[in-house]
Design an enzyme around this catalytic site. Structure first.
Site, PDB file in Angstrom:
ATOM      1  CG  ASP A 159      59.331  -5.076  53.228  1.00 47.35           C
ATOM      2  OD1 ASP A 159      59.532  -4.543  54.334  1.00 47.35           O
ATOM      3  OD2 ASP A 159      58.299  -4.880  52.557  1.00 47.35           O
ATOM      4  CG  ASP A 173      56.459  -4.660  57.812  1.00 45.35           C
ATOM      5  OD1 ASP A 173      56.165  -3.459  57.974  1.00 45.35           O
ATOM      6  OD2 ASP A 173      56.940  -5.106  56.756  1.00 45.35           O
TER       7      ASP A 173
END
Length: 200
Positions: A159, A173
């Site tokens: 991330d 995401d």
């Protein structure tokens, strides 16, 4: 004799006339079936094209982040409101459920299988886009879980998008969330994946 032939032959005329419309109906039905199949293939092509783009953007962004940003100071994009900061997330989207990495891996694989099966009945362009986003996002994070450390099906997802006062996430995401929102909107409008519209 001619009169007898005329009387005997007369009943055959309506049947012969009736046979032509049936044949025409059969030909029109075949033509209709022929027009549906290319439509379905086009929607499947859109599904996989969107999925491929979402997956490619996610994969390339993660490769760049790992190579250039991991173990380095965060990069400020909009002051401290938005930064790029490399982290490893063992949980689901936005960092939730880090203790259930294997479960989320299985769920992602199941989502991919369901979308692949649903693609056979896909005639709606908006649904193709929505499912393509879901598929690309699921494949992006599943790739991390399979190939990244600490091990197969337990890998941590990369991330890097870090808004202020919000969880850090990635492009996969984002694709999953956008696809999910679009599916909810399509469901409220009564549009099914096969292109039919119903009103409750």
């Amino acid at each position: 004799m001619a009169e007898a032939e005329r009387i005997i032959g007369t009943p055959d005329i309506p049947e012969a006339a009736g046979a032509e419309p049936e044949q025409a109906d059969g030909e029109s039905g075949g033509a209709g079936a022929g027009t549906e199949r290319p439509k379905g293939r086009r929607r499947i092509a859109v599904l996989f094209a969107v999925a491929a783009l979402a997956y490619a953007f996610d994969l390339v962004s993660k490769l760049i982040v790992v190579a250039k940003l991991e173990h380095h100071a965060p990069i400020e994009i909009i002051g401290d409101w938005l930064r790029f900061e490399a982290i490893r997330n063992a949980g689901a989207a936005f960092g939730f459920g880090e203790a259930f990495t294997v479960i989320f891996t299985v769920i992602a694989a199941a989502v991919i299988v369901v979308i692949a099966r649903l693609a056979r009945k896909l005639y709606s362009l908006p649904w193709a886009i929505a499912l393509g986003l879901l598929l690309g996002g699921a494949l992006g994070n599943l790739t991390d879980r399979i190939f990244r450390s600490p091990g197969v099906f337990e890998g941590a997802v990369v991330d890097f998008i870090a808004p202020k006062h919000f969880a850090v996430f990635n492009l996969a995401d984002s694709a999953i969330v956008c696809g999910g929102i679009l599916i909810v909107l399509l469901s409220f409008r009564g549009l099914d994946p096969d292109g039919t519209v119903h009103k409750d």
